[in-house]
Design an enzyme around this catalytic site. Sequence first.
Site, PDB file in Angstrom:
ATOM      1  N   VAL A  79       0.841  -1.212   0.000  1.00 32.65           N
ATOM      2  CA  VAL A  79       0.000   0.000   0.000  1.00 32.65           C
ATOM      3  C   VAL A  79       0.871   1.256   0.000  1.00 32.65           C
ATOM      4  CG1 VAL A  79      -1.787   1.276   1.232  1.00 32.65           C
ATOM      5  CG2 VAL A  79      -1.900  -1.215   1.112  1.00 32.65           C
ATOM      6  N   TYR A  80       1.792   1.330   0.954  1.00 36.20           N
ATOM      7  CA  TYR A  80       2.680   2.505   1.026  1.00 36.20           C
ATOM      8  C   TYR A  80       3.449   2.662  -0.290  1.00 36.20           C
ATOM      9  CZ  TYR A  80       6.479   5.571   2.638  1.00 36.20           C
ATOM     10  OH  TYR A  80       7.394   6.606   2.772  1.00 36.20           O
TER      11      TYR A  80
END
Length: 265
Positions: free
Chosen positions: A152-153
């Site tokens: 996600v990051y």
Amino acid sequence: MNIVITGSTKGIGLGMAREFLQRGHDVVISSRRPDAVERVVAELKATAPARRVVGCACDVTDYGQVETLWDKTVESFGSVDIWINNAGRDATKVPFFMLPREEIPETVNTNMIGMMYCNHVAIPRMYKQGHGTIFNMEGFGSNGQIRVGAAVYGSTKYGLRYFTDCMALELKGTPVKMCYLSPGIVITDMLIPPPEQRGRGWEEAKKTLNLLADDVETVTPYLVEGILKVQKSGDAVRWLTPKRIRQRKLRYLFKKRDVFTPHGL
Ligand SMILES: NC(=O)c1ccc[n+]([C@@H]2O[C@H](COP(=O)([O-])OP(=O)(O)OC[C@H]3O[C@@H](n4cnc5c(N)ncnc54)[C@H](OP(=O)(O)O)[C@@H]3O)[C@@H](O)[C@H]2O)c1
């Protein structure tokens, strides 16, 4: 210069704020928590009494609050010369299917939507005032690197690079400069997992981090010097270049680094 730094109540954002003030510039401090903003502004005013330091609580995921951050800066300083999109968060470093569901929108909204909102607010206003430079803060994934637990990051930072490329193109020939900022790996709350999430994986990670990570106080003078020197749209200020990594690896053969013990970690 008049400088806005989103997410500047701690970590790299606060480190950059201190460096700008030391060099005689004026800074707006912001983050989501009004109490933290107030505390940091009071501390900075005490250490740099000659400079103007203003605080404005702003959650970058709220468009109206970003507009207020611009308005308050202009009200206090007259213009915004540099706007740094630094606010960011990481998701828990676990495989994606194990990630608590709410961390997906929290991370994407802050790192991607919030960053875009800030650009959307700042670009036309800088155009109107006739000048201004925006920096978008990269992170792991910006260069396409992948790692377990970073889905996600890393996606947000990969997207941030793409978005910044597009903005540099769109703004060509305008008075607004669009630039990249990359701090390398820095020992902040974002990097260090909370004690309950540190297992054997953390001990392993520390070995790599001891080679590549740095303190806020090491990295931010370099970032700020670079930001102040930027000449044109598309310029990048990056700390952990391939050359620096090679030099680190070579030096590490002769002298081990320990960046954690001084932090009690
Ligand atoms: N540390 C690293 O190794 C590293 C490496 C590469 C890139 N970066 C990037 O550098 C930036 C700063 O990271 P850091 O390590 O200094 O993190 P940090 O110490 O956790 O600080 C993050 C700052 O952002 C604020 N923030 C979080 N969510 C926000 C939101 N929605 N709106 C406004 N402010 C918000 C936080 O305050 P509140 O929570 O009180 O709002 C805090 O002031 C991030 O974009 C990160 O991705 C960090």
